[in-house]
Structure formats: structure tokens, C-alpha cells
Design an enzyme around this catalytic site. Structure first.
Site, mmCIF file in Angstrom:
data_model
loop_
_atom_site.group_PDB
_atom_site.id
_atom_site.type_symbol
_atom_site.label_atom_id
_atom_site.label_comp_id
_atom_site.label_asym_id
_atom_site.label_seq_id
_atom_site.Cartn_x
_atom_site.Cartn_y
_atom_site.Cartn_z
ATOM 1 N N ASP A 61 62.465 42.423 36.228
ATOM 2 C CA ASP A 61 63.208 43.427 35.689
ATOM 3 C C ASP A 61 63.867 42.643 34.267
ATOM 4 O O ASP A 61 64.713 41.991 34.711
ATOM 5 C CB ASP A 61 64.161 44.328 36.288
ATOM 6 C CG ASP A 61 64.698 45.415 35.510
ATOM 7 O OD1 ASP A 61 64.590 44.988 34.126
ATOM 8 O OD2 ASP A 61 65.325 46.209 35.779
ATOM 9 N N TYR A 154 67.022 55.062 21.696
ATOM 10 C CA TYR A 154 66.223 54.039 21.140
ATOM 11 C C TYR A 154 66.565 53.527 20.005
ATOM 12 O O TYR A 154 66.392 52.217 19.693
ATOM 13 C CB TYR A 154 64.745 54.730 21.173
ATOM 14 C CG TYR A 154 63.600 53.874 20.874
ATOM 15 C CD1 TYR A 154 63.155 53.040 21.723
ATOM 16 C CD2 TYR A 154 63.182 53.882 19.447
ATOM 17 C CE1 TYR A 154 62.184 52.306 21.387
ATOM 18 C CE2 TYR A 154 61.978 53.032 19.127
ATOM 19 C CZ TYR A 154 61.673 52.129 20.264
ATOM 20 O OH TYR A 154 60.584 51.313 20.037
ATOM 21 N N LYS A 158 67.345 49.502 19.389
ATOM 22 C CA LYS A 158 66.580 48.629 18.316
ATOM 23 C C LYS A 158 67.574 48.082 16.959
ATOM 24 O O LYS A 158 67.335 46.842 16.534
ATOM 25 C CB LYS A 158 65.361 49.246 17.805
ATOM 26 C CG LYS A 158 64.394 49.727 19.027
ATOM 27 C CD LYS A 158 63.742 48.339 19.443
ATOM 28 C CE LYS A 158 62.646 48.460 20.460
ATOM 29 N NZ LYS A 158 62.224 47.446 21.120
#
Length: 250
Positions: A61, A154, A158
Site C-alpha cells: 500500500d 480528489y 491532486k
């Protein structure tokens, strides 16, 4: 493997999220140019990429600090050094802000931001110690610079990745370590497979949002990643490079 070169013959790269999509295409691009690769992914399928003396695979991970340490160490153990890091592993969740859970937020930040930070930190340490520079390429999104409705976690992850990259570039410059972001538009991969049964059709439905009238294929993004990883981009660092079919041009 004699052609093409791109100055990467014998270079050593670490690619996260390597089992599919852009990550898998990037491994193929690097191998075609004579680079050796550590391919890392949470999915055991990454082992399909293994090649004796050329591709070493690791299952883990990226949000786990131990995975980052093991991955960079594996590059040194198997290939003697690390020249390139491609932080490609990523997750997405599409939900309105009011329906986004703490688990959603932490999961995306863990992979998209924390995972990139951990791998960049360990790679930076290894590159600096070797004293011959290196290239870090972070795979972002058009949401590095514009917002995505129903994408609070998200977009935030980013955006964080873009700022992290700029810091790496500033600190890495004196050591010859470059860092850049590739910011794709929509790419036809299986990134959404875990949350949508119609993921490919859903992604293709965004074609009209790109001035080129289509979404990207993984190999097209791998070309940009490869350029930024190679000596051909030797005077580029701290950049967010749009590879989005014109999505953010307006």
C-alpha cells in the site's frame, strides 16, 4: 533493446500503481528504452510484470510508510541505485461535498497525497545520497489546477500533489533532483472499476469535454511521463504539465 534510447539505457526507475493503466504503460515505456524498473502496486497482479534482472515487483500500500522504504531499498538492492520515481498510484471518489465521508477523504489523501509524499521523501534521500541527481514525476490530474464538481477529496488531493511537487523542485534543485507533475485529462483506464460497473463507458462519456474530442489512452500519458523522467527534459522542474487534450485550455 537498442531503440529508442531517450538517455535511459540502464537507468533505474520506481513506478507505483504499476499493475494497470498508466502505471503499466509507463513500465512498458521505460523498459522499451532499456531502463530497469521496480514496479509497485497494492494488487498482486503487479507480479505479472516481473523480468529477471530487469523488473522487480513489490506488493504494498503506497500510503504505508514501510512500502515506500521497501520500494526504494529494493531498487538499491536489485539494481544498485534509483534514478527515477514515478508516483502514479491513485484513487478517486465522485460524491457531492455533503455526501463525502471522512473515510472517503482520508482514503484519497492517503494514496494520492501521503503516498506520493512518502515515496518522494525516500527517493529524494536515496538520490541525494548518491549525488548524481534524479527525476521525480508525479501523476496528477487536470484537477491540479481546476476544480471537479463532486470531487472535493480528489481535487484537494491532486492540488496538494501539485504543491508538493513544487517544494520538491525547490529543495531538489541544488542536488540535481528534478520534480514535475503530469496533469492528464480523462484517461480510459479501469481506475473507477472498484466503484462503477460501467467505468469505461462512463469515462468515454467525457470525450466531448476535451477539445480533441476524445479521452486519452494510457500509453499517451506514459509518453509524457517518460519525457519528464528522461534527460530530454533536463531544464524542467516544478512544472505542472497538462496532457489533457485541451480540457483546461478554456
Amino acid at each position: 533493446m537498442s531503440e529508442p534510447h531517450d538517455g535511459l539505457e540502464g537507468a533505474v526507475a520506481l513506478v507505483t500503481g504499476a499493475s494497470r493503466g498508466v502505471g503499466r504503460a509507463t513500465v512498458a515505456w521505460l523498459r522499451a528504452r532499456g531502463a530497469r524498473v521496480v514496479a509497485s502496486d497494492l494488487r498482486p497482479e503487479v507480479r505479472e510484470l516481473a523480468e529477471p534482472d530487469a523488473v522487480a515487483c513489490l506488493v504494498g500500500d503506497v500510503a504505508d510508510e514501510e512500502t515506500a522504504v521497501r520500494s526504494v531499498a529494493l531498487a538499491g538492492e536489485r539494481f544498485g541505485r534509483l534514478d527515477i520515481l514515478v508516483n502514479n498510484a491513485g484513487r478517486t471518489v465522485n460524491k457531492p461535498l455533503t455526501e463525502t465521508t471522512v473515510r472517503d477523504w482520508d482514503g484519497l489523501m492517503g494514496v494520492n497525497a501521503r503516498g506520493a509524499f512518502l515515496h518522494a521523501r525516500e527517493a529524494f534521500r536515496a538520490m541525494r545520497a548518491r549525488g548524481e541527481g534524479g527525476a521525480i514525476v508525479n501523476v496528477g490530474s487536470y484537477t491540479c489546477t481546476v476544480a471537479l464538481p463532486e470531487g472535493s477529496a480528489y481535487s484537494a488531493s491532486k492540488g496538494a500533489l501539485a504543491q508538493l511537487t513544487k517544494v520538491i523542485a525547490l529543495e531538489g534543485g541544488p542536488h540535481g533532483i528534478r520534480a514535475n507533475v503530469v496533469a492528464p485529462g480523462v484517461v480510459e483506464t479501469d481506475l473507477l472499476d472498484d466503484i462503477r460497473d460501467d467505468s469505461r463507458a462512463y469515462l468515454r462519456s467525457f470525450a466531448g469535454a476535451h477539445p480533441l474530442g476524445r479521452v486519452a489512452q494510457p500509453a499517451e500519458i506514459a509518453e509524457v511521463i517518460g519525457f519528464l523522467a528522461s534527460p530530454r527534459s533536463s531544464f524542467m522542474t516544478g512544472a505542472v504539465v497538462a496532457a489533457d487534450g485541451g480540457f483546461t485550455a478554456a
